[in-house]
Design an enzyme around this catalytic site. Structure first.
Site, PDB file in Angstrom:
ATOM      1  N   LYS A  71     -91.913 -46.029  54.624  1.00 43.39           N
ATOM      2  CA  LYS A  71     -91.283 -45.780  53.431  1.00 43.39           C
ATOM      3  C   LYS A  71     -90.058 -44.395  53.747  1.00 43.39           C
ATOM      4  CE  LYS A  71     -91.554 -48.461  51.041  1.00 43.39           C
ATOM      5  NZ  LYS A  71     -92.693 -49.365  51.330  1.00 43.39           N
ATOM      6  N   LYS A 116     -83.435 -56.676  50.447  1.00 44.46           N
ATOM      7  CA  LYS A 116     -84.763 -56.865  49.979  1.00 44.46           C
ATOM      8  C   LYS A 116     -85.675 -58.026  50.534  1.00 44.46           C
ATOM      9  CE  LYS A 116     -87.879 -55.573  46.327  1.00 44.46           C
ATOM     10  NZ  LYS A 116     -88.442 -54.575  46.951  1.00 44.46           N
ATOM     11  N   GLU A 151     -97.658 -47.143  56.068  1.00 47.77           N
ATOM     12  CA  GLU A 151     -96.587 -47.436  54.975  1.00 47.77           C
ATOM     13  C   GLU A 151     -96.010 -46.249  54.786  1.00 47.77           C
ATOM     14  OE1 GLU A 151     -95.688 -49.976  53.569  1.00 47.77           O
ATOM     15  OE2 GLU A 151     -94.931 -49.468  51.666  1.00 47.77           O
ATOM     16  N   GLU A 174     -87.455 -45.637  56.060  1.00 44.88           N
ATOM     17  CA  GLU A 174     -86.330 -46.799  55.432  1.00 44.88           C
ATOM     18  C   GLU A 174     -85.369 -46.390  54.482  1.00 44.88           C
ATOM     19  OE1 GLU A 174     -87.934 -50.325  53.376  1.00 44.88           O
ATOM     20  OE2 GLU A 174     -89.629 -49.123  52.709  1.00 44.88           O
ATOM     21  N   CYS A 184     -78.539 -63.350  50.819  1.00 40.70           N
ATOM     22  CA  CYS A 184     -77.609 -62.904  49.972  1.00 40.70           C
ATOM     23  C   CYS A 184     -78.112 -63.333  48.658  1.00 40.70           C
ATOM     24  CB  CYS A 184     -76.407 -63.560  50.544  1.00 40.70           C
ATOM     25  SG  CYS A 184     -75.847 -63.633  52.147  1.00 40.70           S
ATOM     26  N   ARG A 190     -80.585 -58.061  47.325  1.00 37.50           N
ATOM     27  CA  ARG A 190     -80.675 -59.134  48.017  1.00 37.50           C
ATOM     28  C   ARG A 190     -79.727 -58.854  49.331  1.00 37.50           C
ATOM     29  NH1 ARG A 190     -83.518 -63.922  46.939  1.00 37.50           N
ATOM     30  NH2 ARG A 190     -82.608 -64.874  48.856  1.00 37.50           N
ATOM     31  N   HIS A 192    -104.217 -40.647  73.420  1.00 39.98           N
ATOM     32  CA  HIS A 192    -103.765 -41.572  74.347  1.00 39.98           C
ATOM     33  C   HIS A 192    -102.389 -41.902  74.635  1.00 39.98           C
ATOM     34  CE1 HIS A 192    -108.150 -42.844  74.558  1.00 39.98           C
ATOM     35  NE2 HIS A 192    -108.217 -42.941  73.114  1.00 39.98           N
ATOM     36  N   TRP A 249     -75.564 -60.003  52.559  1.00 45.24           N
ATOM     37  CA  TRP A 249     -76.184 -59.412  53.588  1.00 45.24           C
ATOM     38  C   TRP A 249     -75.649 -60.197  54.983  1.00 45.24           C
ATOM     39  CZ3 TRP A 249     -79.888 -59.879  57.716  1.00 45.24           C
ATOM     40  CH2 TRP A 249     -80.269 -58.721  57.994  1.00 45.24           C
ATOM     41  N   ASN A 304     -76.235 -69.029  50.063  1.00 43.50           N
ATOM     42  CA  ASN A 304     -77.308 -68.005  50.510  1.00 43.50           C
ATOM     43  C   ASN A 304     -77.905 -68.799  51.549  1.00 43.50           C
ATOM     44  OD1 ASN A 304     -79.357 -66.277  50.975  1.00 43.50           O
ATOM     45  ND2 ASN A 304     -80.643 -67.066  49.308  1.00 43.50           N
ATOM     46  N   GLY A 305     -78.265 -68.538  52.843  1.00 38.05           N
ATOM     47  CA  GLY A 305     -79.024 -69.462  53.795  1.00 38.05           C
ATOM     48  C   GLY A 305     -78.337 -69.176  55.102  1.00 38.05           C
TER      49      GLY A 305
HETATM   50  C1  F6R Z   1     -90.528 -52.160  52.854  1.00 43.37           C
HETATM   51  C2  F6R Z   1     -90.415 -53.477  52.335  1.00 43.37           C
HETATM   52  C3  F6R Z   1     -90.314 -54.604  53.334  1.00 43.37           C
HETATM   53  C4  F6R Z   1     -90.871 -55.884  53.052  1.00 43.37           C
HETATM   54  C5  F6R Z   1     -90.768 -57.004  53.888  1.00 43.37           C
HETATM   55  C6  F6R Z   1     -91.498 -58.207  53.305  1.00 43.37           C
HETATM   56  O1  F6R Z   1     -90.347 -51.219  51.666  1.00 43.37           O
HETATM   57  O2  F6R Z   1     -90.088 -53.567  51.312  1.00 43.37           O
HETATM   58  O3  F6R Z   1     -90.911 -54.054  54.565  1.00 43.37           O
HETATM   59  O4  F6R Z   1     -92.373 -55.411  52.702  1.00 43.37           O
HETATM   60  O5  F6R Z   1     -89.631 -57.265  54.188  1.00 43.37           O
HETATM   61  O6  F6R Z   1     -90.986 -58.737  52.079  1.00 43.37           O
HETATM   62  P1  F6R Z   1     -91.992 -59.737  51.310  1.00 43.37           P
HETATM   63  O7  F6R Z   1     -93.197 -59.093  50.840  1.00 43.37           O
HETATM   64  O8  F6R Z   1     -91.006 -60.138  50.230  1.00 43.37           O
HETATM   65  O9  F6R Z   1     -92.205 -60.685  52.313  1.00 43.37           O
END
Ligand code: F6R
Length: 625
Positions: free
Chosen positions: A502, A620, A498, A505, A2, A34, A521, A87, A113-114
């Site tokens: 993208k 995030k 990747e 998500e 959060c 967040r 396979h 969150w 937060n936590g």
């Molecule tokens: C995808 C994305 C997540 C982060 C992952 C790790 O677009 O942003 O998959 O890459 O949650 O986050 P960090 O880099 O902050 O450890």
């Protein structure tokens, strides 16, 4: 996961430049990456006898708008306030579970937060003592615990009660509390979860992340674990849990406020895609001397120690994990070191074999991801050297590591990683060359050629970014497709992963990435007429094999989009659509090849009318397991 914020600035603040409510609402808007299941804030006035005022809303991505509208009803004499964007972990995302949480009297409000691990045990005790819990959260017990400790000794201040409460608490927290009886005071505390504070213009403020309070100051203080801070207008005092005075650590941050605003772009993701050339250039800046020597001053591991390393692990999650996979090829090829790349949440529980000759590289944009954090803690425990690649100065992981290499991408607000991802790849490639330099595994000519190719990368990334219009046209042609398969080989494989991540998500479309050679396979069974296959087919050493795999899916009816080097008509011949990119040295190609895949996902999400910056269910920074 959060976001929390707090500000105190004395009476009549709404007339001042940093009005309590304005700062809270603006800060929460910048913290929404967040989490955004719900939002809320609470303020105290100037009269200790007056009640505190609290508003909360759980209306998905509109929660903060609802809170901001209701802020007009707040008392004009607000002297201090706290805010939260959530969150959900414990308790559904509804208004009752939204922060700030209050005690039984309604005069104490708290944001957190936590995770409070022993919340059930604490709640049972508090309920037995006559407290009533109004929510399903782990957080609410804190408000009641503080209430109980205040009531136990009427001479106690709010800060005393927080100090008396925290030894009972297990888990991770960054918290901020206000009490109606103490106008203009915020008490904050932390353990594990990040918390920064600042002072400017007669105000004092705190937040879980820098972007929330950028614009108020560039000079922050970091609160250490198990410290309690008392914020009053223009001052901050810190103590340990036993009340001994302590100094918070100063932290200067160069990021500017514009970096945390959209700057005319429709969304942060688009803005951040456009910032990628700068992120790459800034991450390279000052790290290559004119004679080609790499200097990583901040890497506090000596050359002798580096030369003694005989194996490398990269631990990370999500896009950062993909950056780690890309780096494996460069480190093995240039520095001749064996590299294993692990999903952080798997690494820490599988009893890995490490020793003092192992270098563990933790890759994390936020530097706060709990799985990666715990993985590096485990690596240190097992005696390995730990180096962290992070975008956030003095993040928890940066502090835990033996060495840090910062990416310099500036704050990333869009939930989907873009500019921090390319900055991570850049930093990892620099590190690969640095290891090669320390181990003398590259000839001077090879090293010179690679450094020269590296210097050209910001320009190539800029060239790729400028082609958004062409990528959008391809996305329009496939807007109704519902299933995508991304294929790559060699360094193209993590690029494919990747690209798929993208797309899934932010557009919620089915998208899977596979190593193209693995297709036969099993995954090839998924191919039928109409399936869209995206192949990363720039000229790596395995290009011919990649083209054979593309031909295989095309012959089974798939529609094929390829990422191809400019002018490579041979590759284009095998595809229905092409995402052209400027050619580059193969081991640097992920930096360029990933750009059209980010743009493709962005265009698809926009074509489907989705909020690309705030995809559903995501946050995030993932600070829970
Ligand atoms: C995808 C994305 C997540 C982060 C992952 C790790 O677009 O942003 O998959 O890459 O949650 O986050 P960090 O880099 O902050 O450890």
């Amino acid at each position: 996961m959060c976001g929390i914020i707090g500000i105190t600035c004395g009476s009549e603040p709404r007339e001042s430049s940093h009005g309590v409510l304005d700062v809270l609402v603006e800060g929460l808007a910048r913290l929404e990456y967040r989490g955004y299941d719900s939002a809320g804030l609470a303020v105290v006035g100037a009269d200790p006898a007056a009640p505190l005022w609290r508003v909360r809303a759980a209306d998905g991505t509109h929660s903060l708008d609802v809170v901001a509208k209701r802020a007009d009803e707040a008392p004009t004499e607000a002297t201090a306030g706290i805010g939260h964007t959530r969150w959900a972990t414990h308790g559904r995302p509804n208004e009752g579970n939204a922060h700030p949480h209050a005690d039984c009297t309604g005069r104490i409000a708290l944001v957190h937060n936590g995770i409070i691990e022993n919340h059930v045990e604490l709640a049972d005790e508090l309920i037995a003592d006559g407290h009533t819990m109004a929510s399903e959260t782990d957080t609410e017990v804190l408000a009641h615990l503080i209430e109980a400790n205040l009531a136990a000794d009427p001479s106690r201040t709010l800060a005393d009660a927080v100090r008396a409460s925290l030894p009972r608490v297990r888990g991770a927290f960054a918290l901020a509390v206000i009490h109606a009886a103490e106008p203009g005071v915020i008490v904050a505390a932390r353990r594990v979860s990040p918390l920064i504070m600042g002072i400017a213009d007669g105000a004092a403020f705190l937040a879980s992340d820098i972007p929330a309070i950028l614009g108020l100051t560039h000079d922050f203080f970091v609160l250490d674990d198990d410290r309690v801070a008392e914020l009053r207008p223009g001052s901050i005092s810190v103590t340990t849990l036993d009340g001994t005075a302590a100094e918070p650590k100063p932290l200067h941050v160069d990021w500017d406020l514009d970096a945390a605003r959209k700057d005319g772009y429709d969304d942060f993701m688009d803005k951040e895609i456009h910032e990628q050339p700068t992120a790459v250039a800034d991450t390279l800046r000052d790290r290559v001397l004119p004679d080609g020597t790499l200097v990583l001053d901040e890497v506090r591991i000596t050359n002798d120690e580096l030369a003694a390393i005989d194996n490398v692990f990269v631990v990370a999650c999500g896009s950062s994990f993909h950056a780690g996979l890309m780096a494996k090829y460069a480190i093995e090829r240039w520095a001749r070191l064996p590299v294993q790349v692990d999903i952080a949440s798997e690494f820490r529980y599988r009893d890995p074999v490490l020793d003092s000759r192992t270098l563990v590289i933790g890759v994390s944009q936020s530097g706060e991801t709990v799985d990666t954090f715990q993985a590096i803690v485990e690596a240190k425990r097992l005696g390995a050297k730990v180096l962290v690649i992070s975008n956030v100065v003095d993040s928890s992981m940066a502090r835990e590591a033996d060495a840090v290499l910062y990416t310099r991408a500036g704050p990333e607000i869009g939930v989907a990683a873009t500019k921090t991802h390319v900055a991570q790849i850049t930093a990892l490639e620099i590190l690969a060359l640095y290891l090669a330099q320390a181990r003398e595994t590259l000839s001077p000519t090879e090293a010179r050629d690679l450094l020269s190719a590296m210097g050209a990368l910001p320009g190539k990334v800029a060239d790729a970014v400028a082609r958004a219009g062409a990528v959008h046209t391809v996305a329009e042609a496939y807007r109704d497709a519902s299933a995508f398969i991304f294929l790559g080989r060699h360094v193209g494989y993590p690029v494919a992963l990747e690209g798929a991540l993208k797309l899934k998500e932010i557009s919620y479309l089915r998208a899977e990435g596979f190593p193209a050679g693995e297709l036969k396979h099993g995954p090839i069974a998924l191919i039928e007429p109409g399936t869209v296959v995206v192949g990363v087919a720039t000229r790596t050493p395995v290009w011919e094999k990649m083209i054979s795999n593309v031909a295989e899916v095309k012959s089974r009816g798939a529609s094929v989009i390829v990422v191809a080097d400019d002018g490579d008509d041979e590759t284009a011949r095998h595809a229905d659509a092409v995402l052209w990119v400027p050619a580059t040295e193969p081991l640097f190609s992920p930096l360029v090849d990933v750009v059209p895949l980010q743009q493709f996902a962005h265009s698809m999400a926009r074509l489907h009318g989705l909020d690309v910056d705030r995809p559903r269910n995501l946050a995030k920074t993932v600070t829970v397991e």
